[in-house]
Motif scaffolding. Structure first.
Motif, PDB file in Angstrom:
ATOM      1  N   ASP A  60      26.034  28.658  48.293  1.00  0.00           N
ATOM      2  CA  ASP A  60      25.874  29.501  47.105  1.00  0.00           C
ATOM      3  C   ASP A  60      24.567  29.107  46.439  1.00  0.00           C
ATOM      4  O   ASP A  60      24.439  28.008  45.898  1.00  0.00           O
ATOM      5  CB  ASP A  60      27.056  29.285  46.160  1.00  0.00           C
ATOM      6  CG  ASP A  60      27.025  30.177  44.934  1.00  0.00           C
ATOM      7  OD1 ASP A  60      25.971  30.776  44.642  1.00  0.00           O
ATOM      8  OD2 ASP A  60      28.060  30.277  44.247  1.00  0.00           O
ATOM      9  N   THR A  61      23.577  29.997  46.454  1.00  0.00           N
ATOM     10  CA  THR A  61      22.247  29.648  45.951  1.00  0.00           C
ATOM     11  C   THR A  61      22.129  29.733  44.434  1.00  0.00           C
ATOM     12  O   THR A  61      21.067  29.422  43.888  1.00  0.00           O
ATOM     13  CB  THR A  61      21.176  30.560  46.587  1.00  0.00           C
ATOM     14  OG1 THR A  61      21.462  31.925  46.268  1.00  0.00           O
ATOM     15  CG2 THR A  61      21.143  30.381  48.097  1.00  0.00           C
ATOM     16  N   HIS A  62      23.232  30.087  43.739  1.00  0.00           N
ATOM     17  CA  HIS A  62      23.085  30.374  42.310  1.00  0.00           C
ATOM     18  C   HIS A  62      24.431  30.197  41.609  1.00  0.00           C
ATOM     19  O   HIS A  62      25.228  31.129  41.518  1.00  0.00           O
ATOM     20  CB  HIS A  62      22.604  31.822  42.135  1.00  0.00           C
ATOM     21  CG  HIS A  62      22.125  32.153  40.768  1.00  0.00           C
ATOM     22  ND1 HIS A  62      20.958  32.861  40.549  1.00  0.00           N
ATOM     23  CD2 HIS A  62      22.631  31.911  39.537  1.00  0.00           C
ATOM     24  CE1 HIS A  62      20.782  33.030  39.243  1.00  0.00           C
ATOM     25  NE2 HIS A  62      21.809  32.454  38.609  1.00  0.00           N
ATOM     26  N   LEU A 100      24.062  25.428  45.075  1.00  0.00           N
ATOM     27  CA  LEU A 100      22.761  25.187  44.462  1.00  0.00           C
ATOM     28  C   LEU A 100      22.943  25.541  42.994  1.00  0.00           C
ATOM     29  O   LEU A 100      22.905  26.703  42.594  1.00  0.00           O
ATOM     30  CB  LEU A 100      21.674  26.029  45.134  1.00  0.00           C
ATOM     31  CG  LEU A 100      21.080  25.441  46.431  1.00  0.00           C
ATOM     32  CD1 LEU A 100      22.131  25.121  47.465  1.00  0.00           C
ATOM     33  CD2 LEU A 100      20.024  26.354  47.005  1.00  0.00           C
ATOM     34  N   HIS A 132      19.254  22.866  40.777  1.00  0.00           N
ATOM     35  CA  HIS A 132      18.011  23.519  40.377  1.00  0.00           C
ATOM     36  C   HIS A 132      17.598  22.980  39.003  1.00  0.00           C
ATOM     37  O   HIS A 132      18.445  22.734  38.138  1.00  0.00           O
ATOM     38  CB  HIS A 132      18.208  25.029  40.192  1.00  0.00           C
ATOM     39  CG  HIS A 132      18.550  25.795  41.421  1.00  0.00           C
ATOM     40  ND1 HIS A 132      17.802  25.768  42.567  1.00  0.00           N
ATOM     41  CD2 HIS A 132      19.564  26.689  41.658  1.00  0.00           C
ATOM     42  CE1 HIS A 132      18.333  26.589  43.466  1.00  0.00           C
ATOM     43  NE2 HIS A 132      19.401  27.151  42.940  1.00  0.00           N
ATOM     44  N   THR A 154      13.327  22.936  42.937  1.00  0.00           N
ATOM     45  CA  THR A 154      13.299  24.334  42.497  1.00  0.00           C
ATOM     46  C   THR A 154      13.376  24.380  40.982  1.00  0.00           C
ATOM     47  O   THR A 154      14.143  23.621  40.361  1.00  0.00           O
ATOM     48  CB  THR A 154      14.481  25.118  43.087  1.00  0.00           C
ATOM     49  OG1 THR A 154      15.681  24.331  42.950  1.00  0.00           O
ATOM     50  CG2 THR A 154      14.271  25.453  44.545  1.00  0.00           C
ATOM     51  N   THR A 250      11.339  32.933  44.431  1.00  0.00           N
ATOM     52  CA  THR A 250      12.512  33.752  44.716  1.00  0.00           C
ATOM     53  C   THR A 250      12.876  34.534  43.461  1.00  0.00           C
ATOM     54  O   THR A 250      13.010  33.944  42.381  1.00  0.00           O
ATOM     55  CB  THR A 250      13.717  32.890  45.139  1.00  0.00           C
ATOM     56  OG1 THR A 250      13.419  32.213  46.359  1.00  0.00           O
ATOM     57  CG2 THR A 250      14.964  33.748  45.332  1.00  0.00           C
ATOM     58  N   GLU A 274      17.152  37.119  46.266  1.00  0.00           N
ATOM     59  CA  GLU A 274      18.565  36.746  46.226  1.00  0.00           C
ATOM     60  C   GLU A 274      19.336  37.835  45.491  1.00  0.00           C
ATOM     61  O   GLU A 274      18.861  38.368  44.491  1.00  0.00           O
ATOM     62  CB  GLU A 274      18.717  35.421  45.475  1.00  0.00           C
ATOM     63  CG  GLU A 274      20.142  35.062  45.067  1.00  0.00           C
ATOM     64  CD  GLU A 274      20.165  34.092  43.896  1.00  0.00           C
ATOM     65  OE1 GLU A 274      20.016  32.879  44.141  1.00  0.00           O
ATOM     66  OE2 GLU A 274      20.307  34.553  42.731  1.00  0.00           O
ATOM     67  N   GLY A 320      23.826  34.472  46.036  1.00  0.00           N
ATOM     68  CA  GLY A 320      24.411  33.515  45.116  1.00  0.00           C
ATOM     69  C   GLY A 320      25.546  34.204  44.376  1.00  0.00           C
ATOM     70  O   GLY A 320      25.573  35.432  44.268  1.00  0.00           O
ATOM     71  N   ALA A 374      19.531  30.582  53.462  1.00  0.00           N
ATOM     72  CA  ALA A 374      19.409  29.695  52.298  1.00  0.00           C
ATOM     73  C   ALA A 374      19.062  28.285  52.733  1.00  0.00           C
ATOM     74  O   ALA A 374      18.233  27.608  52.104  1.00  0.00           O
ATOM     75  CB  ALA A 374      20.711  29.702  51.504  1.00  0.00           C
ATOM     76  N   ARG A 377      15.391  28.321  53.508  1.00  0.00           N
ATOM     77  CA  ARG A 377      14.540  28.488  52.331  1.00  0.00           C
ATOM     78  C   ARG A 377      14.493  27.225  51.472  1.00  0.00           C
ATOM     79  O   ARG A 377      13.447  26.874  50.906  1.00  0.00           O
ATOM     80  CB  ARG A 377      15.057  29.663  51.484  1.00  0.00           C
ATOM     81  CG  ARG A 377      14.235  29.960  50.225  1.00  0.00           C
ATOM     82  CD  ARG A 377      12.894  30.540  50.583  1.00  0.00           C
ATOM     83  NE  ARG A 377      12.099  30.863  49.394  1.00  0.00           N
ATOM     84  CZ  ARG A 377      10.871  31.340  49.446  1.00  0.00           C
ATOM     85  NH1 ARG A 377      10.294  31.566  50.607  1.00  0.00           N
ATOM     86  NH2 ARG A 377      10.213  31.596  48.338  1.00  0.00           N
ATOM     87  N   PHE A 378      15.627  26.532  51.366  1.00  0.00           N
ATOM     88  CA  PHE A 378      15.721  25.399  50.445  1.00  0.00           C
ATOM     89  C   PHE A 378      15.701  24.050  51.169  1.00  0.00           C
ATOM     90  O   PHE A 378      16.156  23.044  50.626  1.00  0.00           O
ATOM     91  CB  PHE A 378      16.948  25.564  49.553  1.00  0.00           C
ATOM     92  CG  PHE A 378      16.868  26.793  48.685  1.00  0.00           C
ATOM     93  CD1 PHE A 378      16.001  26.845  47.606  1.00  0.00           C
ATOM     94  CD2 PHE A 378      17.621  27.919  48.975  1.00  0.00           C
ATOM     95  CE1 PHE A 378      15.901  27.981  46.817  1.00  0.00           C
ATOM     96  CE2 PHE A 378      17.538  29.071  48.193  1.00  0.00           C
ATOM     97  CZ  PHE A 378      16.671  29.103  47.114  1.00  0.00           C
TER      98      PHE A 378
END
Length: 476
Positions: A60-62, A100, A132, A154, A250, A274, A320, A374, A377-378
């Motif tokens: 989960d990016t967010h 994330l 983040h 980030t 992003t 995203e 996310g 993800a 990217r991260f």
């Protein structure tokens, strides 16, 4: 042969063949991947996937776990001592093994908020967490060098929040364009990445005042207060300034086609997009009250369908949940309701249901959207794939039909906008670092703690230089 930590037998890994595989795990890492008939020996624990999909745990990016409203700290699951514990369980039950997660927002020291988040997650979280950072003012820009030294890779920049709206959110701020230009340069100078909440503050402020004066009473009114033009205008600006600074960027929680158009036209190769599942599944016609307030807002059904098409066409890179932990008591009217939806427990099963089972996306492409892209990217090369040497963060999926019930989501949040939705697939077991942390509705290893991934990125603090003199002079 030395006993393995875990064996998962009879796992389906590929769409193109019917062969099943056995997965062997030692010390949290996949060390064997064999055909179904091959004996891997003994293990401390064995799971039988019985021909079901075994996929990488979602990234989960967010998420905003521990972004609390202090007035609700006394509610179970909403306080500083238990929010990560409760919400990480919900995430794991939903197949999300890595969050994330944003450090708790505020206008004071971002570093202090980050350090407090590290302590809370380290003590409570059963899932992996990568924090983040964020930049809301020039004092926080000056913290970037030390933040990078302490493992932040980030930094989120905001564009829409100002005045009364910012104050109502407990202290949050946006950079103007000149400050963004400086922030992008400083982020790029340290070899890390920017994340941008792209809504133009001027457009939002004008439209918000108009809707409030007209009496904001619906999802449609909230949507008009933050129109798609605000997202498009801000995305263009952010992409342009980031490219000029050579800063990876992003655009987060994309809610419309405007940011997609902006990236396509800008052609900046180090820009990612995203989005969130709610921009495909929830709309202004969903019949939700103030509990549906989120920024950017839910859009009309036609635009939600267009977002699905854009995802199917490869225009979105990863997802996310934008998981927020407000109780329903914080969302009682349109003007004062705190924006944000719960979603980390349902992100993976909803995405798979919608994209794979309802729209025909291959499972391999869905895995890219929920973990592989993800991870790439991260800078998490050992996550997002099932292969020898990868981290053993894995999910065994069931399939059929299952109705979403809020009280079964293992979250402190007492509502879900997806209550009553029918899932076509969901996790039956979740593994983090080779440890079975969720299985058939229970958590067999509650003392397990996930990895705090920022520790991988810490740099030699003695080598950190102070912010450049011209940066300090620019602080206002």
């Amino acid at each position: 042969m030395t006993e393995l930590q875990l064996i998962i037998k009879n796992a389906r890994l590929n769409t193109d063949d019917q062969e099943l595989y056995n997965i062997g795990v030692r010390d949290g890492v996949i060390v064997a991947l064999t055909g179904q008939a091959e004996d891997l020996g003994t293990a401390a624990e064995t799971l039988d996937a019985a021909g079901r999909w075994v996929i990488p745990g979602a990234i989960d990016t967010h998420s905003h776990i521990n972004q609390r409203a202090p007035e609700y700290n006394d509610l179970p699951g909403f306080g500083p001592d238990d929010n990560f514990a409760v919400e990480s369980k919900g995430a794991l039950a939903g197949g999300c093994t890595t969050a994330l997660n944003y450090a708790q927002f505020g206008l004071g020291s971002m570093l202090e908020a980050y350090r407090e988040g590290l302590r809370a997650a380290g003590q409570q979280s059963m899932m992996n967490v990568l924090f983040h950072g964020y930049v809301m003012n020039m004092e926080q820009v000056a913290e970037i060098p030390q933040a990078v030294a302490e493992g932040i890779t980030t930094f989120k920049l905001f564009m829409p929040y100002r005045g009364e709206e910012a104050a109502a959110l407990g202290g949050i701020g946006s950079l103007n364009h000149a400050q963004m230009r400086i922030a992008f340069r400083e982020i790029a100078r340290h070899g890390v990445q920017a994340l941008v909440h792209a809504e133009d503050g001027d457009i939002v402020d004008h439209c918000m005042q108009h809707e409030i004066s007209a009496g904001m009473t619906s999802l449609a009114s909230w949507e008009r207060s933050r129109p798609t033009e605000a997202e498009g205008d801000a995305a263009w600006t952010a992409l342009y300034l980031a490219e000029k600074a050579n800063c990876p960027v992003t655009i987060v929680h994309v809610s419309s086609l405007e940011a997609i158009r902006a990236r396509r036209a800008a052609g900046y190769s180090d820009a990612a997009l995203e989005s969130c599942v709610h921009y495909m599944l929830l709309t202004t016609s969903s019949g939700i009250g103030p509990e549906g307030k989120v920024a950017p807002p839910l859009r009309d059904p036609e635009l939600a369908a267009a977002i699905t098409d854009a995802v199917m066409n490869g225009e979105i890179d990863f997802f996310g949940s934008d998981h927020n932990v407000w109780p329903s008591a914080a969302k009682t009217d349109w003007v004062t309701a705190r924006p944000g939806l719960p979603g980390i427990a349902l992100m993976l099963p909803l995405l798979l249901t919608h994209l794979v089972y309802e729209h025909g996306m291959s499972m391999e492409r869905a895995i890219e959207l929920t973990s592989t892209n993800a991870a790439r990217r991260f800078n998490l090369p050992n996550k997002g794939h099932v292969s020898i040497g990868a981290d053993a963060d894995l999910v065994i999926l069931d399939e059929g039909e299952r109705v979403v019930r809020t009280n079964e989501l293992h979250s402190a949040v007492d509502y879900s906008p997806y209550d009553g939705y029918v899932l076509k697939t969901w996790p039956s077991a979740t593994v983090v670092g080779g440890t079975v942390v969720f299985r058939d509705g229970v958590f067999p290893n509650e003392d397990f703690r996930g990895e705090i991934i920022n520790d991988r990125f810490r740099r030699d603090a003695a080598g950190v230089q102070e912010a450049d003199a011209d940066l300090v002079e620019s602080i206002s």
